[in-house]
Design an enzyme around this catalytic site. Structure first.
Site, PDB file in Angstrom:
ATOM      1  N   LYS A  55       0.830  -1.202   0.000  1.00  0.00           N
ATOM      2  CA  LYS A  55       0.000   0.000   0.000  1.00  0.00           C
ATOM      3  C   LYS A  55       0.867   1.257   0.000  1.00  0.00           C
ATOM      4  O   LYS A  55       0.684   2.158  -0.798  1.00  0.00           O
ATOM      5  CB  LYS A  55      -0.910  -0.016   1.241  1.00  0.00           C
ATOM      6  CG  LYS A  55      -2.096   0.924   1.124  1.00  0.00           C
ATOM      7  CD  LYS A  55      -2.828   1.111   2.449  1.00  0.00           C
ATOM      8  CE  LYS A  55      -3.662  -0.100   2.828  1.00  0.00           C
ATOM      9  NZ  LYS A  55      -4.508   0.173   4.012  1.00  0.00           N
ATOM     10  N   GLU A  93      10.295  -5.694   3.531  1.00  0.00           N
ATOM     11  CA  GLU A  93      10.489  -6.961   2.826  1.00  0.00           C
ATOM     12  C   GLU A  93      10.117  -6.831   1.352  1.00  0.00           C
ATOM     13  O   GLU A  93      10.835  -7.284   0.464  1.00  0.00           O
ATOM     14  CB  GLU A  93       9.618  -8.062   3.452  1.00  0.00           C
ATOM     15  CG  GLU A  93      10.008  -8.466   4.867  1.00  0.00           C
ATOM     16  CD  GLU A  93       9.252  -7.701   5.929  1.00  0.00           C
ATOM     17  OE1 GLU A  93       8.806  -6.551   5.668  1.00  0.00           O
ATOM     18  OE2 GLU A  93       9.101  -8.240   7.043  1.00  0.00           O
ATOM     19  N   GLY A 124      -4.827  -4.426   5.549  1.00  0.00           N
ATOM     20  CA  GLY A 124      -4.035  -5.438   4.837  1.00  0.00           C
ATOM     21  C   GLY A 124      -4.640  -6.823   4.900  1.00  0.00           C
ATOM     22  O   GLY A 124      -4.807  -7.491   3.872  1.00  0.00           O
ATOM     23  N   ARG A 125      -4.999  -7.271   6.087  1.00  0.00           N
ATOM     24  CA  ARG A 125      -5.490  -8.649   6.235  1.00  0.00           C
ATOM     25  C   ARG A 125      -6.911  -8.835   5.702  1.00  0.00           C
ATOM     26  O   ARG A 125      -7.433  -9.937   5.717  1.00  0.00           O
ATOM     27  CB  ARG A 125      -5.373  -9.097   7.684  1.00  0.00           C
ATOM     28  CG  ARG A 125      -6.013  -8.157   8.709  1.00  0.00           C
ATOM     29  CD  ARG A 125      -5.528  -8.515  10.120  1.00  0.00           C
ATOM     30  NE  ARG A 125      -5.981  -7.597  11.156  1.00  0.00           N
ATOM     31  CZ  ARG A 125      -5.379  -6.453  11.486  1.00  0.00           C
ATOM     32  NH1 ARG A 125      -4.309  -6.044  10.836  1.00  0.00           N
ATOM     33  NH2 ARG A 125      -5.853  -5.707  12.468  1.00  0.00           N
ATOM     34  N   GLU A 162      -4.080 -11.230  14.315  1.00  0.00           N
ATOM     35  CA  GLU A 162      -3.594  -9.854  14.168  1.00  0.00           C
ATOM     36  C   GLU A 162      -4.704  -8.860  14.533  1.00  0.00           C
ATOM     37  O   GLU A 162      -4.432  -7.746  14.944  1.00  0.00           O
ATOM     38  CB  GLU A 162      -3.094  -9.601  12.735  1.00  0.00           C
ATOM     39  CG  GLU A 162      -2.250  -8.324  12.644  1.00  0.00           C
ATOM     40  CD  GLU A 162      -1.613  -8.094  11.279  1.00  0.00           C
ATOM     41  OE1 GLU A 162      -2.051  -8.728  10.304  1.00  0.00           O
ATOM     42  OE2 GLU A 162      -0.687  -7.262  11.194  1.00  0.00           O
ATOM     43  N   HIS A 183      -3.263 -38.029  11.868  1.00  0.00           N
ATOM     44  CA  HIS A 183      -2.039 -38.768  12.209  1.00  0.00           C
ATOM     45  C   HIS A 183      -1.050 -37.846  12.905  1.00  0.00           C
ATOM     46  O   HIS A 183       0.133 -38.135  12.963  1.00  0.00           O
ATOM     47  CB  HIS A 183      -1.412 -39.331  10.934  1.00  0.00           C
ATOM     48  CG  HIS A 183      -2.320 -40.289  10.226  1.00  0.00           C
ATOM     49  ND1 HIS A 183      -2.203 -41.654  10.350  1.00  0.00           N
ATOM     50  CD2 HIS A 183      -3.394 -40.075   9.415  1.00  0.00           C
ATOM     51  CE1 HIS A 183      -3.162 -42.233   9.627  1.00  0.00           C
ATOM     52  NE2 HIS A 183      -3.893 -41.310   9.055  1.00  0.00           N
ATOM     53  N   LYS A 233       9.254  -3.376  13.988  1.00  0.00           N
ATOM     54  CA  LYS A 233       9.925  -2.542  12.979  1.00  0.00           C
ATOM     55  C   LYS A 233      10.852  -1.530  13.633  1.00  0.00           C
ATOM     56  O   LYS A 233      11.976  -1.314  13.211  1.00  0.00           O
ATOM     57  CB  LYS A 233       8.876  -1.764  12.156  1.00  0.00           C
ATOM     58  CG  LYS A 233       8.248  -2.562  11.046  1.00  0.00           C
ATOM     59  CD  LYS A 233       7.345  -1.660  10.191  1.00  0.00           C
ATOM     60  CE  LYS A 233       6.350  -2.506   9.410  1.00  0.00           C
ATOM     61  NZ  LYS A 233       5.331  -1.731   8.714  1.00  0.00           N
TER      62      LYS A 233
END
Lengths: 549, 549
Positions: free
Chosen positions: B219, B225, B279-280, B365, B396, B509
């Site tokens: 955005k 990253e 974002g999410r 979040e 399993h 950050k």
């Protein structure tokens, strides 16, 4: 060999030695109360703390300084380890005693990675010759597939390997092959595990049967998912290459010789392992064949050697300097005294992206139990919920909760100091984030540091172990996995659980069988509970609608 | 538009209306006590229970009959929903009010999937024209790439798409593209998110720059990253195709026009979204471009329509018949009254293998917080630890713990009645296992049924929601995701949290920046805590050893 029920230390049977009545446990209850004002930020301001609390083995650093511990607290935890006789149980495991009491079996994944010269007995047999005979077979076979000595039914080299297994016959090798991607051989490796047809059908659609080798990994050769998928693969292969190709395109990892033969696999294409290797601890056994094909036999041998080195550390280091024991004790400290029931695994390495999923299986299937070795319901919490994904991705996801949830979550952070790739600045950014988040969890942020914004207060005091591997080599990976295996073992002993059976898996199987028959016959049994009836009716209705589409 | 702090219902400010002081909360405390003998096995023997407690929407069935609930208990939960004014908050969200109070923003992912004719205002602007203008741009662009109208710099068709983003700009599209694999177009889709160089370097090594389109999803166009990886990709592309190729091989999903231009991306190759899409919750916005390329624009539109249909249900259904509200209330019931802090998502579908990881981000979040909207530390538990993997694999693995842990874990089980593949027997086996495990969790197994073996006792009484989709179509997937989004919204309201900020991400950050500088300059600041110093020294030592190798 004595059965485990007669074997355990006699004081265990007296109720005064019930876990929560142990004097060390009571000391820990008191210590937890005394530790209520313990401040990690303050503790970390003492320069010596890091060196005092770190442990190293084979170049791997385990930093325990960011834990809610003092020397006195550690001493109380060591006392607990002694009172539950960790050293005795450890000796019993390494000696091949039947510590898997419900199944009356030894627990000897450690033997799979021991040197040929070792002597480890089950009943009166030294199992090392058997193990190294299978390893030689794995070595010869994987080398021959890789160098093209072993050919497909029409004389070509194999290009693709499909490992069909589930649970321990899938996730261990899948994790290791993914982690050791930098060592990949020329073979394309695929894994099929789920009975969901979406797992195998699209894969077969893009493979060439003439160049594909299938590995059928099932100890009993009867596992529902594995045999369903094995027969789908067999049919696909036989239809395209002819029935005679089966023996050249299929390999079995199993001990059921009768079923292997019936399937059409020759004895020289079957690799055995014994009942003293549990599924979730089996990547070191014949189940590791796909690892040898994926990265080469020598790398597989290095993986085993790394694990063996950690075994030796676990077996010989005193409780006070023993990495897996300390990991286990800290877990118990948080689970049973702080009521922190989740545990985060956070590898700062995309190659370790399946690490949490792998440990999830190993840990939760081993210690997710509430009936102890004596058949009693426990009155304390047992194994944690393990979860995790690779950082830095997770920093943009669930790390919010890990930093600020009212209920802290202890975490293990893992990173490799040296990458295999060539992007040095990227790696420095990765390492900075690794350091920043363990630091943030420990020290938090005060209202003042947050510029007066209460939403940015972080309580800190959230415990983590930082683990630094020099690099993601097979040996270091082997050591890392072995450390977690022994951690889980130690916690199982403390909680008085048999970590090596899995009754939960079996209940599901038992209930699935009649439901499968109802679905096959498209009719419901009147005695089902109303929810299962209702859900089945919905499924059948959709399926009926499809037929008339 | 009023800010959220002035907006919230006035009774919230009086301490008698603090969550745990609400009369409905107190009723639930009493109800929890009264429910201590509630037996799910017994309750499920009443034939009407399934129909009474199920809810359906657009053919998707939600079975709530396997929960620890009665009519009275549900009534108490509805009362809680009313007392915290769920309906008012819901109306505020749909009306574009600034319910993200800390960032003073509206929360309007619901607008991204509303029809063009809708009118949804932020401040005084109806945002629907903007949204549909971007959607048309996505439609035209994705169709043109797919049909070859849009060419590479040397006039070929694109074959590979690389989406570079992290967090919400990665995981949402990644999950959806994976889930809708049966609708795949001819394009090969790749995702890069992690700053770990192992994520991007091997991918670039196997791609042809001349055929590859990069989508840079950030955005702000400043995410560490994403921009690190974007510049690595840019350099790689420019070195091989020349600087002039950048504009044809890169696309931006961002609002930072200045930075986009600096990067070399033209305005017609940038797709905007606004600050009212978190974002999410952003896969529905321009961030969904990669979905349109992966499955075609029409399928993307179906995904949006399915989500919109669930939005309408959420917005209009009464509390008593509202699927997301019921999911949310049941979560609160277990988290706050039973102290069950984990929640399992168990899709019986390999295509939904990333579902838990996606919801993990969305839920943890959003509600992994301990400071409420009024700046106070909460005195109750908030968001759960979400985890899960596809069944039957999980059977399993961690399902052992889910069946037998002393601490139960509520779970959602998801399955599609109709598969896309052709292996009918495999699908019946999958469905039988789905039914068997929810049944086993509910009814357990008595000592008698266990043949007298105490280790095989299952207490049962473990709550699950079973969700049956007719099939994994884009529309049903959209509805499923939207249901979870609204569940998380409702829980945030109950806990008085702002579910739409992420201070935890920001602390990391802030702390990473100086650490990155120290690593870059290869020297440590003396004021670091001892652990961070020790870890950094270890990292630098390994890196020094490498240099002298």
């Amino acid at each position: 060999m004595m059965s485990a029920s007669t074997m355990k230390s006699p004081q265990k049977d007296s109720s005064s030695c019930h876990l929560t009545h142990l004097s060390s446990w009571q000391k820990l209850v008191a210590a937890h109360h005394d530790m209520r004002d313990f401040c990690l930020r303050e503790a970390l301001s003492h320069p010596a703390r890091f060196d005092e609390y770190k442990l190293t083995h084979d170049g791997i650093l385990f930093d325990f300084s960011k834990h809610l511990i003092t020397d006195d607290l550690l001493a109380a935890l060591y006392e607990l380890a002694k009172q539950v006789d960790i050293e005795g149980w450890r000796a019993r495991m390494f000696a091949g005693e039947h510590i898997n009491n419900s199944e009356d079996r030894a627990v000897l994944h450690i033997a799979c990675r021991a040197p040929e010269t070792a002597k480890i007995h089950v009943e009166s047999e030294n199992v090392m010759p058997f193990i190294h005979q299978v390893l030689k077979k794995i070595k010869n076979f994987s080398n021959a597939v890789l160098d093209g000595t072993i050919k497909t039914s029409n004389g070509q080299d194999f290009t693709d390997i499909v490992n069909i297994g589930i649970g321990g016959s899938d996730l261990g090798p899948r994790f290791v092959v993914d982690a050791l991607r930098n060592y990949a051989t020329r073979l394309n490796i695929h894994f099929v595990s789920n009975v969901d047809g979406e797992d195998i059908e699209p894969l077969l659609a893009r493979l060439d049967p003439a160049r594909t080798l299938f590995i059928i990994a099932s100890k009993t050769f009867t596992t529902e998912e594995t045999m369903t998928n094995a027969h789908i693969a067999r049919k696909w292969c036989a239809e395209q290459l002819g029935e005679q190709a089966i023996s050249q395109h299929f390999v079995a990892l199993s001990t059921n010789e009768v079923e292997i033969k019936k399937f059409g696999i020759a004895a020289d294409r079957s690799f055995a392992f014994r009942d003293w290797v549990g599924g979730r601890y089996s990547l070191w056994s014949a189940i590791g064949l796909v690892i040898a094909l994926a990265v080469g036999y020598d790398r597989f041998a290095e993986l085993l050697a790394g694990a063996h080195s950690m075994d030796q550390h676990f077996q010989t280091a005193p409780i006070e300097r023993n990495i897996p024991i300390r990991m286990a004790l800290l877990g118990v400290w948080y689970i049973n005294f702080y009521n922190y029931h989740a545990h985060l695994l956070m590898p700062y390495d995309v190659r370790l992206g399946k690490f949490a999923k792998f440990v999830q299986q190993m840990d939760m299937e081993s210690n997710g139990k509430s009936i102890d070795r004596d058949g009693h319901h426990v009155d304390y919490a047992t194994g944690p919920v393990i979860f995790g994904e690779a950082g830095t991705d997770s920093q943009h996801s669930f790390m919010q909760l890990v930093h600020q949830s009212p209920l802290p979550i202890p975490a293990d952070f893992v990173i490799c100091a040296r990458p295999h790739h060539h992007l040095a600045a990227s790696h420095r950014a990765l390492m900075a984030n690794f350091l920043a988040h363990t630091r943030a969890l420990a020290v938090g942020q005060t209202l003042e540091e947050a510029g007066g914004d209460p939403a940015r207060i972080f309580t800190g005091n959230r415990p983590t172990t930082s683990i630094i591997l020099p690099a993601l080599t097979p040996a270091h990976l082997g050591a890392l996995i072995a450390a977690y295996e022994h951690k889980v073992f130690v916690q199982g002993i403390i909680w008085n659980l048999n970590s090596f059976d899995q009754p939960g898996v079996e209940l599901g199987k038992k209930l699935a069988k009649p439901l499968k028959e109802m679905l096959d016959q498209h009719q419901m049994n009147a005695h089902l509970d109303c929810s299962t009836r209702g859900l089945m009716a919905q499924i059948l209705a959709v399926s009926d609608a499809q037929k008339t589409d």
